[in-house]
Design an enzyme around this catalytic site. Sequence first.
Site, mmCIF file in Angstrom:
data_model
loop_
_atom_site.group_PDB
_atom_site.id
_atom_site.type_symbol
_atom_site.label_atom_id
_atom_site.label_comp_id
_atom_site.label_asym_id
_atom_site.label_seq_id
_atom_site.Cartn_x
_atom_site.Cartn_y
_atom_site.Cartn_z
ATOM 1 N N ARG A 1 34.817 -41.762 -11.909
ATOM 2 C CA ARG A 1 36.224 -41.831 -11.492
ATOM 3 C C ARG A 1 36.923 -40.560 -11.964
ATOM 4 O O ARG A 1 37.258 -40.407 -13.133
ATOM 5 C CB ARG A 1 36.877 -43.061 -12.120
ATOM 6 C CG ARG A 1 38.238 -43.405 -11.563
ATOM 7 C CD ARG A 1 38.959 -44.371 -12.479
ATOM 8 N NE ARG A 1 39.506 -43.683 -13.644
ATOM 9 C CZ ARG A 1 39.654 -44.221 -14.839
ATOM 10 N NH1 ARG A 1 39.251 -45.450 -15.075
ATOM 11 N NH2 ARG A 1 40.166 -43.517 -15.838
ATOM 12 N N TYR B 1 42.112 -39.643 -22.831
ATOM 13 C CA TYR B 1 40.840 -40.179 -23.320
ATOM 14 C C TYR B 1 39.595 -39.556 -22.691
ATOM 15 O O TYR B 1 38.478 -39.853 -23.115
ATOM 16 C CB TYR B 1 40.792 -41.704 -23.115
ATOM 17 C CG TYR B 1 41.044 -42.180 -21.702
ATOM 18 C CD1 TYR B 1 39.998 -42.242 -20.771
ATOM 19 C CD2 TYR B 1 42.297 -42.590 -21.284
ATOM 20 C CE1 TYR B 1 40.214 -42.684 -19.478
ATOM 21 C CE2 TYR B 1 42.528 -43.039 -20.002
ATOM 22 C CZ TYR B 1 41.482 -43.091 -19.096
ATOM 23 O OH TYR B 1 41.708 -43.524 -17.807
ATOM 24 N N HIS C 1 42.858 -44.435 -13.664
ATOM 25 C CA HIS C 1 42.525 -45.805 -13.268
ATOM 26 C C HIS C 1 43.479 -46.271 -12.169
ATOM 27 O O HIS C 1 43.061 -46.809 -11.145
ATOM 28 C CB HIS C 1 42.629 -46.723 -14.481
ATOM 29 C CG HIS C 1 42.391 -48.155 -14.169
ATOM 30 N ND1 HIS C 1 41.151 -48.664 -13.857
ATOM 31 C CD2 HIS C 1 43.245 -49.210 -14.105
ATOM 32 C CE1 HIS C 1 41.243 -49.950 -13.619
ATOM 33 N NE2 HIS C 1 42.506 -50.314 -13.764
#
Length: 378
Positions: free
Chosen positions: A249, A262, A253
């Site tokens: 990805r 992160y 999100h």
Amino acid sequence: MVRLLAPDGTRRPDPEHDPWVADVDDDRLVALYEDMVVVRRLDIEATALQRQGQLGLWPPLLGQEAAQIGSARALRPDDFVFSSYRENAVAWCRGVSTTDLVRVWKGTAATGWDPRAVGMATPTIIIGAQTLHATGYAIGCAKDGVDSVAVAYFGDGATSEGDVHEAMVFAASYRAPVVFFCQNNQWAISEPVGLQSRRPLADRAPGYGIPSVRVDGNDVLVVTAVTRVALDRARTGGGPTFVEAVTYRRGPHTTSDDPTRYVDPAVHERWVALDPIARVERYLERRGRLTDELTGAVTARADAAAAEMRAGCHGLEPPPPLSVFDHVYTTPTSWLERQRSQYAAYLAMFDERTGDGAAVGGPAGERSADDGTVGGTR
């Protein structure tokens, strides 16, 4: 991990899987390439619409185009898809319009499209719940004596949900014609897949008696091959299959997420080099098919689809307030009708006028002309 197209665009021979894509010649691969370019362009457009305040939220699929297009194009019209919220490329392949792709994210509808018309249920926000729906549908297909297959799409994070494991127990027990298609995009929101699984996700399914395969999810050709194998097994009474498509990805999100908090930039760059669209471009270039004329035509179609999505998004109107009571039950109950009547009476208060002719309310949230209150109340 099974692979047919290497990142540099070279074609790898595979005696087991080559027969399953023997019909995918250069023309068909060009069609898959066009699909991926179009859905990436739609994804970018939808993200821009959200940033501009036209959508409340959008779940990007950037980087996962091959996993979704390769599997969706292997399906028959009578197969049925149960997806999560990120499978917009699958919806595109099933015939969902660009306007319907954004309808629910704009908040003008409780759902995006008619599932029966396209053979795909509307997105499931509850993580992993769609795997149970798919298994139940597949058992129904078997009882009806048809060879249609149910396909459940979900992410790596969903495999830590009980629903997914319960669905696999039932699917294995009843030899249900269902394909569990897991897109391992490395992240469950901000948590890496290694946090919840010390082994490949595909290793879990054999424990339930379900055959599994782990494939390069950025290779559209191998995804097509393994999906066809799984579909054939389901149609011929072999039961379920678990496919782990290893991809990445590359975006957030959802548009409310900040992956820079992160994600290691070095890891991100390594996956950018494995881009699924660039891989097909390199292959087609080796074959002499990637011409300026082809790329221009594909880009033009992608831009046209994006313009159609934008126009459709801008044209969406808020639904009538009382429509919230539609489709709650197949047959409305007296209890529901009473609520509807009470809400209608409440809305009617905003149409009343004061003695001097000034509107008390209009739509909820507007200030009245006489006393500065909101919605006609202090």
